[in-house]
Design a protein around this motif. Structure first.
Motif, PDB file in Angstrom:
ATOM      1  N   CYS A  21     -44.965  66.344 -25.775  1.00 23.45           N
ATOM      2  CA  CYS A  21     -43.987  65.332 -26.153  1.00 23.45           C
ATOM      3  C   CYS A  21     -43.652  64.540 -24.900  1.00 23.45           C
ATOM      4  O   CYS A  21     -43.084  65.085 -23.958  1.00 23.45           O
ATOM      5  N   TRP A  35     -38.052  71.591 -29.638  1.00 24.98           N
ATOM      6  CA  TRP A  35     -39.047  71.445 -30.692  1.00 24.98           C
ATOM      7  C   TRP A  35     -38.461  71.982 -31.994  1.00 24.98           C
ATOM      8  O   TRP A  35     -37.916  73.079 -32.031  1.00 24.98           O
ATOM      9  N   ARG A  44     -35.709  71.595 -41.903  1.00 25.41           N
ATOM     10  CA  ARG A  44     -36.146  71.539 -40.511  1.00 25.41           C
ATOM     11  C   ARG A  44     -35.397  72.610 -39.724  1.00 25.41           C
ATOM     12  O   ARG A  44     -34.187  72.781 -39.884  1.00 25.41           O
ATOM     13  N   SER A  49     -35.948  75.478 -27.391  1.00 27.55           N
ATOM     14  CA  SER A  49     -35.274  74.438 -26.636  1.00 27.55           C
ATOM     15  C   SER A  49     -35.291  74.800 -25.161  1.00 27.55           C
ATOM     16  O   SER A  49     -35.443  75.982 -24.792  1.00 27.55           O
ATOM     17  N   TYR A  93     -41.656  68.539 -34.617  1.00 27.59           N
ATOM     18  CA  TYR A  93     -40.991  67.361 -34.085  1.00 27.59           C
ATOM     19  C   TYR A  93     -40.352  67.696 -32.743  1.00 27.59           C
ATOM     20  O   TYR A  93     -39.736  68.757 -32.591  1.00 27.59           O
ATOM     21  N   CYS A  94     -40.433  66.754 -31.801  1.00 29.01           N
ATOM     22  CA  CYS A  94     -39.692  66.939 -30.565  1.00 29.01           C
ATOM     23  C   CYS A  94     -38.384  66.156 -30.649  1.00 29.01           C
ATOM     24  O   CYS A  94     -38.295  65.131 -31.326  1.00 29.01           O
ATOM     25  N   ASN A  95     -37.400  66.676 -29.978  1.00 19.68           N
ATOM     26  CA  ASN A  95     -36.057  66.099 -29.974  1.00 19.68           C
ATOM     27  C   ASN A  95     -35.508  66.170 -28.559  1.00 19.68           C
ATOM     28  O   ASN A  95     -35.554  67.246 -27.932  1.00 19.68           O
ATOM     29  N   ARG A 108     -29.640  61.236 -29.023  1.00 19.47           N
ATOM     30  CA  ARG A 108     -30.726  62.174 -29.331  1.00 19.47           C
ATOM     31  C   ARG A 108     -31.828  61.406 -30.049  1.00 19.47           C
ATOM     32  O   ARG A 108     -31.560  60.639 -30.989  1.00 19.47           O
ATOM     33  N   TYR A 109     -33.018  61.637 -29.583  1.00 19.01           N
ATOM     34  CA  TYR A 109     -34.169  60.899 -30.081  1.00 19.01           C
ATOM     35  C   TYR A 109     -35.198  61.868 -30.640  1.00 19.01           C
ATOM     36  O   TYR A 109     -35.389  62.970 -30.114  1.00 19.01           O
ATOM     37  N   TRP A 110     -35.898  61.411 -31.707  1.00 18.11           N
ATOM     38  CA  TRP A 110     -36.916  62.222 -32.367  1.00 18.11           C
ATOM     39  C   TRP A 110     -38.303  61.626 -32.153  1.00 18.11           C
ATOM     40  O   TRP A 110     -38.469  60.398 -32.215  1.00 18.11           O
TER      41      TRP A 110
END
Length: 120
Positions: A21, A35, A44, A49, A93-95, A108-110
């Protein structure tokens, strides 16, 4: 700010994959990274982390099999997945928590998700 996730694929049970990511754009500070995964028909869930200092936490279902890491110089996070099981099949998904240049607040971004399929 953009997050680009990659590294998913099809693997047999017991195999390994490494997810990536990469964060790019107007980034001042990156804080916690994580993740998540979402299997068909399920909610989800947080898989792993890692803090900016490198402290990691894992869901019980992946402890001992997954390893999360990050390269702060490259704004990149990794997820090494070993001993994969069919129940690990999901979109991952990464966050990431980010402060943009010119801002003082966290956002916070996905990432867009990368699909992992483990065959039995």
């Amino acid at each position: 700010v953009q997050l680009q996730a990659s590294g998913g694929g099809l693997v047999q049970s017991g195999g390994s994959l490494r997810l990536f990511c990469a964060a790019s754009g107007s980034i001042s500070v990156i804080n916690n990274m994580g993740w998540f995964r979402q299997a068909p028909g399920k909610q989800r869930e947080l898989v792993a982390s890692i803090t900016s200092g490198g402290s990691a936490n894992y869901a019980d279902s992946v402890k001992g099999r997954y390893t999360i890491s990050r390269d702060n110089a490259k704004n990149t996070m990794y997820l090494q997945m070993n001993s994969l099981k069919p129940e690990d099949t999901a979109v991952y998904y990464c966050n990431v928590g980010i402060i943009r240049f010119g801002s003082t607040t966290w956002g916070r971004y996905w990432g867009q998700g990368t699909e992992v399929t483990v065959s039995s």
